[in-house]
Design a protein around this motif. Structure first.
Motif, PDB file in Angstrom:
ATOM      1  N   GLN A  40      29.368  56.679  43.921  1.00  0.00           N
ATOM      2  CA  GLN A  40      29.795  56.063  42.678  1.00  0.00           C
ATOM      3  C   GLN A  40      28.790  55.008  42.267  1.00  0.00           C
ATOM      4  O   GLN A  40      28.357  54.194  43.079  1.00  0.00           O
ATOM      5  CB  GLN A  40      31.167  55.431  42.869  1.00  0.00           C
ATOM      6  CG  GLN A  40      31.834  55.093  41.574  1.00  0.00           C
ATOM      7  CD  GLN A  40      33.235  54.562  41.827  1.00  0.00           C
ATOM      8  OE1 GLN A  40      33.420  53.443  42.294  1.00  0.00           O
ATOM      9  NE2 GLN A  40      34.241  55.350  41.536  1.00  0.00           N
ATOM     10  N   ASN A  74      30.122  64.135  32.434  1.00  0.00           N
ATOM     11  CA  ASN A  74      31.486  63.839  32.025  1.00  0.00           C
ATOM     12  C   ASN A  74      31.599  63.927  30.517  1.00  0.00           C
ATOM     13  O   ASN A  74      31.555  62.932  29.831  1.00  0.00           O
ATOM     14  CB  ASN A  74      31.868  62.434  32.474  1.00  0.00           C
ATOM     15  CG  ASN A  74      32.335  62.440  33.897  1.00  0.00           C
ATOM     16  OD1 ASN A  74      33.323  63.068  34.239  1.00  0.00           O
ATOM     17  ND2 ASN A  74      31.594  61.757  34.739  1.00  0.00           N
ATOM     18  N   LYS A  98      38.044  67.829  36.218  1.00  0.00           N
ATOM     19  CA  LYS A  98      37.514  66.566  36.711  1.00  0.00           C
ATOM     20  C   LYS A  98      38.085  66.261  38.095  1.00  0.00           C
ATOM     21  O   LYS A  98      37.382  65.809  38.994  1.00  0.00           O
ATOM     22  CB  LYS A  98      37.844  65.431  35.753  1.00  0.00           C
ATOM     23  CG  LYS A  98      37.190  64.128  36.177  1.00  0.00           C
ATOM     24  CD  LYS A  98      37.566  62.985  35.280  1.00  0.00           C
ATOM     25  CE  LYS A  98      37.205  61.677  35.921  1.00  0.00           C
ATOM     26  NZ  LYS A  98      35.863  61.231  35.694  1.00  0.00           N
ATOM     27  N   ASN A 145      35.453  65.659  40.825  1.00  0.00           N
ATOM     28  CA  ASN A 145      35.361  64.277  41.275  1.00  0.00           C
ATOM     29  C   ASN A 145      36.729  63.764  41.658  1.00  0.00           C
ATOM     30  O   ASN A 145      37.333  62.988  40.951  1.00  0.00           O
ATOM     31  CB  ASN A 145      34.810  63.386  40.154  1.00  0.00           C
ATOM     32  CG  ASN A 145      33.353  63.623  39.919  1.00  0.00           C
ATOM     33  OD1 ASN A 145      32.563  63.680  40.846  1.00  0.00           O
ATOM     34  ND2 ASN A 145      33.002  63.783  38.663  1.00  0.00           N
ATOM     35  N   PRO A 146      37.242  64.209  42.764  1.00  0.00           N
ATOM     36  CA  PRO A 146      38.611  63.846  43.122  1.00  0.00           C
ATOM     37  C   PRO A 146      38.741  62.346  43.345  1.00  0.00           C
ATOM     38  O   PRO A 146      37.755  61.672  43.606  1.00  0.00           O
ATOM     39  CB  PRO A 146      38.862  64.623  44.404  1.00  0.00           C
ATOM     40  CG  PRO A 146      37.532  64.977  44.934  1.00  0.00           C
ATOM     41  CD  PRO A 146      36.592  65.026  43.791  1.00  0.00           C
ATOM     42  N   ARG A 183      39.701  58.850  45.239  1.00  0.00           N
ATOM     43  CA  ARG A 183      39.459  58.447  46.617  1.00  0.00           C
ATOM     44  C   ARG A 183      40.623  58.862  47.510  1.00  0.00           C
ATOM     45  O   ARG A 183      41.744  59.051  47.037  1.00  0.00           O
ATOM     46  CB  ARG A 183      39.310  56.926  46.682  1.00  0.00           C
ATOM     47  CG  ARG A 183      37.866  56.492  46.685  1.00  0.00           C
ATOM     48  CD  ARG A 183      37.734  55.141  46.037  1.00  0.00           C
ATOM     49  NE  ARG A 183      37.566  55.287  44.593  1.00  0.00           N
ATOM     50  CZ  ARG A 183      37.636  54.278  43.760  1.00  0.00           C
ATOM     51  NH1 ARG A 183      37.898  53.087  44.196  1.00  0.00           N
ATOM     52  NH2 ARG A 183      37.437  54.482  42.475  1.00  0.00           N
ATOM     53  N   ASN A 214      39.877  59.594  24.173  1.00  0.00           N
ATOM     54  CA  ASN A 214      38.535  60.003  23.766  1.00  0.00           C
ATOM     55  C   ASN A 214      38.573  61.076  22.710  1.00  0.00           C
ATOM     56  O   ASN A 214      37.800  61.080  21.769  1.00  0.00           O
ATOM     57  CB  ASN A 214      37.777  60.557  24.966  1.00  0.00           C
ATOM     58  CG  ASN A 214      36.955  59.485  25.608  1.00  0.00           C
ATOM     59  OD1 ASN A 214      36.215  58.792  24.928  1.00  0.00           O
ATOM     60  ND2 ASN A 214      37.098  59.333  26.900  1.00  0.00           N
ATOM     61  N   ASN A 229      42.737  58.615  29.315  1.00  0.00           N
ATOM     62  CA  ASN A 229      41.351  58.424  28.852  1.00  0.00           C
ATOM     63  C   ASN A 229      40.836  59.615  28.069  1.00  0.00           C
ATOM     64  O   ASN A 229      40.240  59.458  27.005  1.00  0.00           O
ATOM     65  CB  ASN A 229      40.419  58.185  30.041  1.00  0.00           C
ATOM     66  CG  ASN A 229      40.591  56.794  30.593  1.00  0.00           C
ATOM     67  OD1 ASN A 229      41.060  55.903  29.879  1.00  0.00           O
ATOM     68  ND2 ASN A 229      40.251  56.608  31.843  1.00  0.00           N
ATOM     69  N   HIS A 230      41.092  60.802  28.600  1.00  0.00           N
ATOM     70  CA  HIS A 230      40.596  61.996  27.918  1.00  0.00           C
ATOM     71  C   HIS A 230      41.261  62.162  26.557  1.00  0.00           C
ATOM     72  O   HIS A 230      40.613  62.512  25.581  1.00  0.00           O
ATOM     73  CB  HIS A 230      40.834  63.235  28.788  1.00  0.00           C
ATOM     74  CG  HIS A 230      39.792  63.409  29.856  1.00  0.00           C
ATOM     75  ND1 HIS A 230      39.185  64.608  30.116  1.00  0.00           N
ATOM     76  CD2 HIS A 230      39.239  62.522  30.706  1.00  0.00           C
ATOM     77  CE1 HIS A 230      38.311  64.448  31.094  1.00  0.00           C
ATOM     78  NE2 HIS A 230      38.325  63.186  31.470  1.00  0.00           N
ATOM     79  N   GLU A 278      33.492  53.230  36.992  1.00  0.00           N
ATOM     80  CA  GLU A 278      34.729  53.712  37.584  1.00  0.00           C
ATOM     81  C   GLU A 278      34.636  55.179  37.984  1.00  0.00           C
ATOM     82  O   GLU A 278      35.516  55.718  38.618  1.00  0.00           O
ATOM     83  CB  GLU A 278      35.870  53.567  36.572  1.00  0.00           C
ATOM     84  CG  GLU A 278      36.493  52.190  36.550  1.00  0.00           C
ATOM     85  CD  GLU A 278      37.407  51.980  37.747  1.00  0.00           C
ATOM     86  OE1 GLU A 278      38.460  52.615  37.795  1.00  0.00           O
ATOM     87  OE2 GLU A 278      37.035  51.195  38.640  1.00  0.00           O
ATOM     88  N   ILE A 279      33.550  55.788  37.548  1.00  0.00           N
ATOM     89  CA  ILE A 279      33.527  57.242  37.670  1.00  0.00           C
ATOM     90  C   ILE A 279      32.625  57.700  38.818  1.00  0.00           C
ATOM     91  O   ILE A 279      31.509  57.231  38.966  1.00  0.00           O
ATOM     92  CB  ILE A 279      32.996  57.867  36.369  1.00  0.00           C
ATOM     93  CG1 ILE A 279      33.591  57.136  35.168  1.00  0.00           C
ATOM     94  CG2 ILE A 279      33.330  59.339  36.305  1.00  0.00           C
ATOM     95  CD1 ILE A 279      32.682  57.093  34.004  1.00  0.00           C
ATOM     96  N   ASP A 280      33.143  58.603  39.583  1.00  0.00           N
ATOM     97  CA  ASP A 280      32.305  59.243  40.598  1.00  0.00           C
ATOM     98  C   ASP A 280      31.544  60.350  39.911  1.00  0.00           C
ATOM     99  O   ASP A 280      32.142  61.273  39.398  1.00  0.00           O
ATOM    100  CB  ASP A 280      33.173  59.903  41.675  1.00  0.00           C
ATOM    101  CG  ASP A 280      33.992  58.888  42.433  1.00  0.00           C
ATOM    102  OD1 ASP A 280      33.641  57.711  42.388  1.00  0.00           O
ATOM    103  OD2 ASP A 280      34.955  59.304  43.068  1.00  0.00           O
ATOM    104  N   THR A 281      30.247  60.268  39.910  1.00  0.00           N
ATOM    105  CA  THR A 281      29.543  61.311  39.191  1.00  0.00           C
ATOM    106  C   THR A 281      28.628  62.139  40.070  1.00  0.00           C
ATOM    107  O   THR A 281      28.269  63.238  39.723  1.00  0.00           O
ATOM    108  CB  THR A 281      28.676  60.743  38.046  1.00  0.00           C
ATOM    109  OG1 THR A 281      28.061  59.572  38.516  1.00  0.00           O
ATOM    110  CG2 THR A 281      29.514  60.493  36.821  1.00  0.00           C
ATOM    111  N   GLU A 305      34.076  61.580  28.732  1.00  0.00           N
ATOM    112  CA  GLU A 305      34.118  60.146  28.998  1.00  0.00           C
ATOM    113  C   GLU A 305      33.501  59.377  27.839  1.00  0.00           C
ATOM    114  O   GLU A 305      32.961  59.934  26.911  1.00  0.00           O
ATOM    115  CB  GLU A 305      33.358  59.825  30.292  1.00  0.00           C
ATOM    116  CG  GLU A 305      33.995  60.389  31.530  1.00  0.00           C
ATOM    117  CD  GLU A 305      35.423  59.912  31.758  1.00  0.00           C
ATOM    118  OE1 GLU A 305      35.780  58.812  31.290  1.00  0.00           O
ATOM    119  OE2 GLU A 305      36.194  60.647  32.395  1.00  0.00           O
TER     120      GLU A 305
END
Lengths: 385, 166
Positions: free
Chosen positions: A249, A359, B43, B47-48, B50, B69, B65-66, A254-257, A362
């Motif tokens: 990250q 993303n 997503k 990108n699961p 944690r 957006n 959020n999506h 905030e985003i894991d990319t 996003e």
């Protein structure tokens, strides 16, 4: 003591812990005021429920769509997290060879053949397969009158897993090598933090081929390079060690990319008495392979050490070779945005794959250009130690 | 990939209806809502969250959020054609009168929702999409103990506004 609206609402929604719920229940028996309040909440609850009632959702259909999208997504980038998925990709190459689906059978014990030939694949070579190639193969089969092929007629692919996977918390990363059983490098890019890691179980893929049947098929297509008889009904085993996957990250985001997959290069075990060169010769000369693929396979000089990585590509995918600390790396970039970028290389017998997931939905400020995406991965790759 | 692989389908089956309901109350176009719900799960797959994160809370947050957006980007793009297409598809097998009523009611509910504060609106949507109090708390960043109160107030407000709107 009377209860407030919030507690009564939670009571109504079954969200209170057991003791509180019991207390509320007892209280309601004796308190008209609270009972009245609850009734009111209940009627409002029903009213909103009715108003916000949702239409029926077809879960099966949604699941199917999602799978379709996921697999489309995978192909779009040329591939899906190269090494995680490439266990399947190896199967896929065999699949191309035998035109069978990647059906997996219940795990069996490895047959107790005397296994002597051991190959460790320390190099990799991309074999690109275009949609056109697949069509060509299909056409050939169609023209030859072969319309239905069942994998069972030609052999079996057996998946054998041992040891369960496990989560690793980021502060336990020092234990990783002892769990994996081999040495790895980890990223030290100060802009990225390792957020979570997962070590998968080790796996073996076993191919048991019915050589006579496959050779018949080759002959039917006018081919002359046949598979050696010694291979018949004996297992070719590809062993995969435990793999570690982690999410990186970007600090402050905030985003894991970025995902990183690390896996020791696989080992192939060929039954004793089988001439590997003959197998490769037959594979390279399979009559129904399109020229494009044949040329690429023929270009692999050292099959005993080279891992073919089949990638299905389209016009939007760009494949480049770059060097990662002196090791040959393969960079896969999606030309038009949002840019999916993957970078894979082999270093000291261990394969590394970095993938950057775009993303699309996003916020715009997270949107990065193609160059930035590529540089991000190269920087992480260069920070590894 | 990750721990999700084994149970991805279970998670999908448990949460997809919630995520879809949630999004379809947030945006106008129900056809697009399905797309966005799918994006949320893509997503999730790629990108699961944690390993110690609350899955429902995470999904609902990403869904918000999506959807937001999409609402933002929708202002700049024409989606009319899409909507026409969607309606013809939907209406093919249904009684036109019923559809008219349904659509009217839905539009009205959305209008009422939009008149509420963002927190109240989201709280209602999440509750009636089937999320638990804990998930709602995580998604909206409020205390779990105040979810009940927020819901009670939001529902009362909703009923008032709805009855005012004729």
């Amino acid at each position: 003591m009377c209860y407030d609206e919030g507690t009564l609402q939670a009571y109504l929604d079954n969200e209170l812990d057991e003791i509180t719920a019991k207390n509320v229940e007892e209280h309601l028996k004796t308190c008209d005021v609270c009972r009245e309040k609850l009734e009111q909440l209940k009627s409002i609850n029903e009213f909103t429920s009715k108003a916000l009632k949702a239409s029926n959702i077809d879960l099966n259909e949604a699941w199917a769509t999602l799978n379709e999208k996921l697999s489309k997504n995978n192909n779009k980038g040329g591939m899906f997290a190269m090494f995680t998925k490439y266990k399947k990709a190896i199967a896929a190459l065999v699949v191309v060879a035998f035109v069978v689906s990647s059906m997996l059978f219940p795990p069996l014990k490895n047959a107790e053949a005397e296994l002597l030939n051991l190959l460790r694949l320390n190099k990799m070579q991309v074999i690109t397969i275009t949609p056109d190639d697949i069509r060509q193969i299909q056409n050939q089969f169609y023209n030859a009158g072969v319309k239905n092929i069942s994998i069972k007629d030609y052999g079996e692919i057996i998946k054998d897993g041992s040891l369960e996977g496990q989560q690793i918390s980021p502060d336990e990363l020092d234990k990783v090598e002892s769990i994996l059983g081999y040495k790895i490098k980890l990223p030290a890019d100060e802009n990225f933090e390792i957020k979570h890691a997962y070590i998968s179980k080790s796996e073996g893929l076993e191919f048991v081929l019915k050589v006579d049947k496959i050779n018949e098929l080759i002959k039917a297509f006018g081919g002359t390079h046949l598979f050696p008889k010694e291979l018949d009904r004996k297992p070719i085993i590809i062993n995969f060690d435990r793999e570690i996957s982690m999410n990186l990250q970007k600090k402050g985001s905030e985003i894991d990319t970025v995902t990183l997959n690390i896996l020791k290069t696989p080992e192939i075990v060929v039954p004793e008495g089988v001439d590997v060169d003959k197998v490769i010769d037959a594979l390279v000369n399979l009559p129904f392979l399109p020229e494009n693929i044949k040329r690429q396979i023929a270009g692999v000089t050292d099959w005993k050490e080279t891992l073919p990585v089949p990638l299905s590509t389209d016009n939007n995918t760009e494949i480049k070779e770059i060097s990662v600390r002196g090791n040959k790396g393969i960079l896969i970039v999606e030309k038009s945005g949002p840019h999916f970028v993957a970078l894979g290389w082999i270093e000291n017998g261990v394969m590394y794959n970095l993938t950057l997931w775009p993303n699309p939905a996003e916020d715009k400020q997270d949107f990065i250009t193609k160059e930035e995406a590529i540089n991000t991965l190269i920087q992480i790759a260069n920070s590894m130690r | 990939m990750f721990k999700i692989e084994e149970s991805f389908k279970d998670i999908f089956e448990k949460y997809y209806p919630k995520v879809l309901k949630q999004i379809s109350w947030m945006i106008k176009d129900e056809f697009k809502a399905e797309d966005i719900a799918q994006e949320v799960f893509i997503k999730f797959f790629k990108n699961p969250p944690r390993y110690n994160e609350n899955i429902g809370g995470w999904l609902s947050k990403v869904a918000i959020n999506h959807a937001l957006n999409y609402i933002r980007s929708e202002k700049n793009t024409k989606t009319r054609e899409l909507e026409v297409f969607k309606n013809t598809q939907e209406e093919f097998f249904e009684d036109p009168e019923e559809i008219a009523i349904k659509r009217f009611e839905r539009a009205k509910v959305k209008e009422v929702l939009l008149k509420m504060s963002k927190r109240d609106m989201m709280c209602l949507i999440l509750k009636h999409s089937g999320y638990s109090y804990e998930e709602i708390a995580i998604s909206l960043g409020i205390k779990k103990t105040s979810v009940g109160t927020t819901i009670a107030r939001a529902q009362k407000k909703f009923k008032e506004l709805y009855e005012k709107e004729v």
